[in-house]
Design a protein around this motif. Structure first.
Motif, PDB file in Angstrom:
ATOM      1  N   ARG A  88       0.846  -1.113   0.062  1.00  0.00           N
ATOM      2  CA  ARG A  88      -0.047  -0.062  -0.092  1.00  0.00           C
ATOM      3  C   ARG A  88       1.002   1.279  -0.154  1.00  0.00           C
ATOM      4  N   LYS A 106      -3.808  -1.907  10.083  1.00  0.00           N
ATOM      5  CA  LYS A 106      -4.962  -2.575   9.253  1.00  0.00           C
ATOM      6  C   LYS A 106      -6.053  -1.817   8.893  1.00  0.00           C
ATOM      7  N   ARG A 143      -6.874   0.748   4.837  1.00  0.00           N
ATOM      8  CA  ARG A 143      -7.138   0.029   3.798  1.00  0.00           C
ATOM      9  C   ARG A 143      -7.309   0.743   2.366  1.00  0.00           C
TER      10      ARG A 143
END
Length: 356
Positions: free
Chosen positions: A201, A262, A265
């Protein structure tokens, strides 16, 4: 009595009278405009951004056709081999049947043309047919043979279309967007689904061009999901896209995340700020730079002391950004530097009191 007063006046020293009538010459301070050096204010700015996948693939069919279904939506997580989209099987089967029929038709014509050429060749050997008749039969045979090759290629394309009518996920990923709706006609290779790998990411932000030009290759940013997010995430500059958005005067930065949480996203909104570094980034107007005679090179006039005297300080220049220049060495945050009138100063010259 009058003669006594006159004698007293005549006896007064002549310099006493001159002191009252002749003004004394006084050196006036040199008026200038100055600036207090600060760390570059752009460091304190915050830039909105979005989390994107590092590995993003745009998927399409290997053949063209009418899009029958797209069973996924943006945000869906898919596994390798899952169906992402399908083409209309009825249309594909019709195309396949039509291609087979076309091949059979042209093959029959090719057989007839070959027989006609053989007959014309026999008649020519007997002296019954002319050379022109033989040439026409040969040309007809060759032309229909070429049509057979074309029909066979069309059949191969139709068979491939029927075989590649289902678009599947090449690997595990997250659907970023659906680029075509059911019912649309798509060509081979046209974009249908945009898929991102779930692991890798990055944050994408847009910054002013001047700010991007000042960034070092290893620039570090702090990311937060919102203002109440107490735990910042570190991100490092990976790419400054070469094409600028001319209408906005911005450049796009891609920041690689270090162990993102987490909840970061793909598609999440973040706020990025340039992390503090040990050395401040200082800039001055270009007109503040003076060139000294001798080995000192470029420098600036710094105002020092309670009596506000100008002293020439050699500096190391960096990049030129618009009408300002980066100063790498020679001055410090808090210094007062002359920005207007610098080219008319002399060493240790008084510049007067500072007016805000």
């Amino acid at each position: 009595m009058k003669s006594a007063i006159l004698a007293v006046v005549l006896a007064m020293p002549p310099q006493a009278i001159l002191a009252e009538d002749v003004p004394t010459t006084v050196a006036h301070p040199r008026p200038v405009i100055s600036e207090i050096v600060t760390a570059d204010p752009a460091r304190a700015r915050r830039f909105p951004g979005v989390i994107e996948g590092e590995n993003v693939a745009t998927l399409g069919f290997l053949t063209g056709g009418r899009l029958a279904s797209v069973p996924v939506e943006a945000g869906d997580q898919v596994m390798q081999g899952d169906t992402l989209a399908t083409l209309d099987q009825v249309t594909l089967q019709q195309d396949l049947a039509s291609a087979r029929a076309a091949l059979e038709t042209v093959q029959a014509k090719a057989t007839l043309a070959a027989q006609q050429f053989a007959r014309a060749e026999t008649l020519r050997a007997r002296g019954v047919a002319s050379d022109a008749m033989l040439d026409n039969a040969r040309a007809n045979r060759d032309a229909i043979a070429a049509k057979v090759k074309n029909a066979r290629a069309s059949l191969t394309r139709a068979e491939d279309a029927a075989q590649y009518s289902t678009l599947t996920a090449p690997t595990e990923g997250i659907v970023l967007s659906v680029l075509a709706e059911p019912g649309a006609t798509v060509s081979a290779g046209s974009a249908v689904i945009k898929l991102a790998a779930p692991t890798g990411r990055e944050a994408v932000i847009d910054v002013p061009e001047a700010f991007a030009a000042l960034l070092p290759p290893d620039a570090v940013f702090s990311l937060r999901r919102d203002k109440n997010d107490t735990a910042a995430t570190t991100a490092r500059l990976s790419v400054i896209e070469p094409v600028a958005e001319t209408s906005l005067g911005t450049r796009r930065l891609r920041l690689a995340l270090d162990n993102p949480p987490k909840d970061y996203r793909i598609g999440s909104l973040v706020e990025a700020s340039y992390a503090t570094v040990s050395a401040p980034l200082m800039t001055l107007p270009r007109v503040a730079i003076a060139i000294a005679e001798g080995p000192n090179g470029p420098g600036v006039w710094r105002i020092e002391g309670a009596d506000r005297r100008a002293h020439f300080i050699a500096v190391t220049l960096g990049n030129t950004i618009g009408d300002r220049v980066v100063i790498r060495d020679g001055i410090a945050v808090g210094d007062e530097i002359v920005t207007r009138g610098a080219h008319a100063l002399t060493e240790n010259q008084n510049v007067g009191d500072r007016l805000e």
